[in-house]
Design an enzyme around this catalytic site. Structure first.
Site, PDB file in Angstrom:
ATOM      1  N   ASP A 190       0.734  40.953  -8.172  1.00 15.66           N
ATOM      2  CA  ASP A 190      -0.602  41.337  -8.615  1.00 15.66           C
ATOM      3  C   ASP A 190      -1.374  41.820  -7.260  1.00 15.66           C
ATOM      4  O   ASP A 190      -2.617  41.842  -7.524  1.00 15.66           O
ATOM      5  CB  ASP A 190      -1.293  40.221  -9.363  1.00 15.66           C
ATOM      6  N   ARG A 199      -1.009  35.537 -14.490  1.00 15.97           N
ATOM      7  CA  ARG A 199      -2.541  35.450 -14.343  1.00 15.97           C
ATOM      8  C   ARG A 199      -3.155  36.729 -14.806  1.00 15.97           C
ATOM      9  O   ARG A 199      -3.072  36.984 -16.048  1.00 15.97           O
ATOM     10  CB  ARG A 199      -2.851  35.383 -13.020  1.00 15.97           C
ATOM     11  N   THR A 243       3.423  35.775  -4.078  1.00 13.41           N
ATOM     12  CA  THR A 243       2.950  35.233  -5.234  1.00 13.41           C
ATOM     13  C   THR A 243       3.835  35.883  -6.165  1.00 13.41           C
ATOM     14  O   THR A 243       4.366  36.946  -6.198  1.00 13.41           O
ATOM     15  CB  THR A 243       1.679  35.541  -5.668  1.00 13.41           C
ATOM     16  N   ARG A 256      -4.631  24.953  -3.185  1.00 11.95           N
ATOM     17  CA  ARG A 256      -5.677  25.800  -3.448  1.00 11.95           C
ATOM     18  C   ARG A 256      -6.959  25.110  -2.852  1.00 11.95           C
ATOM     19  O   ARG A 256      -7.085  23.984  -3.380  1.00 11.95           O
ATOM     20  CB  ARG A 256      -5.730  25.833  -4.910  1.00 11.95           C
ATOM     21  N   ASP A 302      -4.147  36.978  -3.273  1.00 14.84           N
ATOM     22  CA  ASP A 302      -5.605  37.489  -2.914  1.00 14.84           C
ATOM     23  C   ASP A 302      -6.641  36.778  -2.536  1.00 14.84           C
ATOM     24  O   ASP A 302      -7.519  36.952  -1.786  1.00 14.84           O
ATOM     25  CB  ASP A 302      -6.079  38.987  -4.018  1.00 14.84           C
ATOM     26  N   ASP A 311       3.150  36.625  -9.214  1.00 13.93           N
ATOM     27  CA  ASP A 311       2.613  37.400 -10.080  1.00 13.93           C
ATOM     28  C   ASP A 311       2.686  38.955 -10.110  1.00 13.93           C
ATOM     29  O   ASP A 311       2.491  39.808 -10.761  1.00 13.93           O
ATOM     30  CB  ASP A 311       1.025  37.130 -10.308  1.00 13.93           C
ATOM     31  N   GLY A 352      -0.571  29.638  -5.028  1.00 11.07           N
ATOM     32  CA  GLY A 352       0.568  29.091  -5.804  1.00 11.07           C
ATOM     33  C   GLY A 352       1.915  29.375  -5.019  1.00 11.07           C
ATOM     34  O   GLY A 352       1.937  30.440  -4.356  1.00 11.07           O
TER      35      GLY A 352
HETATM   36  O1  F6P Z   1      -0.783  32.832  -9.096  1.00 11.33           O
HETATM   37  C1  F6P Z   1       0.485  32.212  -9.266  1.00 11.33           C
HETATM   38  C2  F6P Z   1       0.239  31.439 -10.614  1.00 11.33           C
HETATM   39  O2  F6P Z   1       1.569  30.811 -10.869  1.00 11.33           O
HETATM   40  C3  F6P Z   1      -0.242  32.105 -11.709  1.00 11.33           C
HETATM   41  O3  F6P Z   1       0.791  32.882 -12.344  1.00 11.33           O
HETATM   42  C4  F6P Z   1      -0.502  31.038 -12.640  1.00 11.33           C
HETATM   43  O4  F6P Z   1      -1.657  31.541 -13.495  1.00 11.33           O
HETATM   44  C5  F6P Z   1      -1.288  30.325 -11.545  1.00 11.33           C
HETATM   45  O5  F6P Z   1      -0.560  30.336 -10.504  1.00 11.33           O
HETATM   46  C6  F6P Z   1      -1.153  28.768 -11.756  1.00 11.33           C
HETATM   47  O6  F6P Z   1      -1.927  28.023 -10.738  1.00 11.33           O
HETATM   48  P1  F6P Z   1      -1.862  26.642 -10.545  1.00 11.33           P
HETATM   49  O7  F6P Z   1      -0.700  26.070  -9.757  1.00 11.33           O
HETATM   50  O8  F6P Z   1      -3.161  26.289  -9.612  1.00 11.33           O
HETATM   51  O9  F6P Z   1      -1.859  25.784 -12.001  1.00 11.33           O
END
Ligand code: F6P
Length: 316
Positions: free
Chosen positions: A128, A170, A124, A71, A102, A126, A10
């Site tokens: 985290d 997350r 990120t 991703r 991570d 998050d 992300g």
């Molecule tokens: O890891 C960052 C994040 O924004 C999280 O907070 C969220 O759960 C996830 O990415 C959403 O991912 P995607 O962009 O793949 O929907």
């Protein structure tokens, strides 16, 4: 030395500041630096561009990542990683700086086993990642959320309602925790601080009886359906409730100064490490200082519960 840099997972505001710092610090040491487009996907497809000083001008103010991100679950596959590694080696690139969360670190750890000198930078929203007090993007997302809560409070007060705000994170409750404190939330529900529905309903009944004008509940995503919760609270307590899911706006926008500084410091520090032939580790900030830790000390480790939680019983 030839270095490559990529952003993965992300996107997070401040990633551009980190890329800029990687490029400028690399040039400072006389290294050649390549930007990999669209994360590990671009690495696999051999899409890389040579970056110079001017290529990263004007980036500090920009949200997102100018290199693009993706991703790529297939990167778990050894054969896929070997292609990525071959692409780097064929260009004579020895080192790779990975800016991400991570999942991105796992990719870097695996490439390290194939002979690439990898460094991770925590990017990120998050917050985290073990081994760093803050990740790049967290403070900007927090600012966006606090702004949204302030706005929701206005309309909740006008209508005498409870506002339930779902934020990203997350498996980490930090965005909800910090934003809830900043926004004066009555309840903060996170993976580390699960819901106590009975307590919420009792408090909302009290609010109704004492004619309080508003209430705020901040919730980390993926825990339950916030619209259903709003309905349940309304029916059980009589205090009208509405839910708002903030969603992807939390990932965008101009990085706040903290993220520009953090990105700049981490990007530059990552290159300092490579210049000293240190790799196989990720960068962090602890007590305002730059640190680095081996990937293995960071991945699959539990983050200690945030020190701010005890505050909630006293000030919520
Ligand atoms: O890891 C960052 C994040 O924004 C999280 O907070 C969220 O759960 C996830 O990415 C959403 O991912 P995607 O962009 O793949 O929907």
């Amino acid at each position: 030395m030839k270095i490559a840099v990529l952003t993965s997972g992300g996107d997070a505001p401040g990633m551009n500041a980190a890329i800029r710092a990687v490029v400028r610090a690399s040039l400072h040491y006389g290294f050649e630096v390549y930007g990999v487009l669209d994360g590990y996907k671009g690495l696999l497809e051999d899409r890389m561009i040579l970056l110079n000083h001017d290529a990263v001008s004007g980036l500090l103010t920009k949200g997102g990542t100018f290199l693009g991100t993706a991703r790529l679950p297939e990167f778990k596959d050894e054969a896929v990683r070997e292609v990525a590694c071959k692409n780097l080696k064929e260009r004579g690139i020895e080192a790779l700086i990975v800016i991400g969360g991570d999942g991105s670190y796992r990719g870097a750890l695996a490439l390290g086993k194939l002979g690439i000198k990898c460094i991770g930078i925590p990017g990120t929203i998050d917050n985290d990642i073990v081994g760093t007090d803050f990740t790049i993007g967290f403070n900007t997302a927090l600012t966006t959320i606090v702004d949204a809560i302030d706005k929701l409070r206005d309309t909740s007060t006008s209508h005498q309602r409870c506002s339930i705000v779902e934020v990203m994170g997350r498996r980490s409750g930090d965005l909800a925790l910090y934003a809830g404190i900043c926004g004066g939330a009555e309840f903060i529900i996170t993976p580390e601080n699960p819901i106590n529905k009975k307590k919420i309903i009792e408090r909302m009944k009290e609010f109704k009886e004492t004619n309080r004008r508003h209430a705020i509940i901040v919730v980390t995503e993926n825990q339950f359906n916030v619209h259903e919760l709003a309905k349940e609270i309304t029916e059980a307590s009589g205090f009208a409730s509405r839910a708002t899911v903030l969603g992807y706006i939390q990932r965008g926008g101009q990085p706040v100064p903290e993220d520009r500084i953090l990105g700049s410091r981490m990007g530059s520090y990552a290159v300092d490490l490579l210049s000293q032939n240190i790799y196989g580790c990720c960068v962090g900030i602890r007590d305002s200082r730059m640190i680095h830790l081996p990937f293995v000390n960071v991945l699959d480790q539990e983050r200690p519960k945030n020190d701010l939680y005890p505050l909630l019983d006293k000030i919520s």
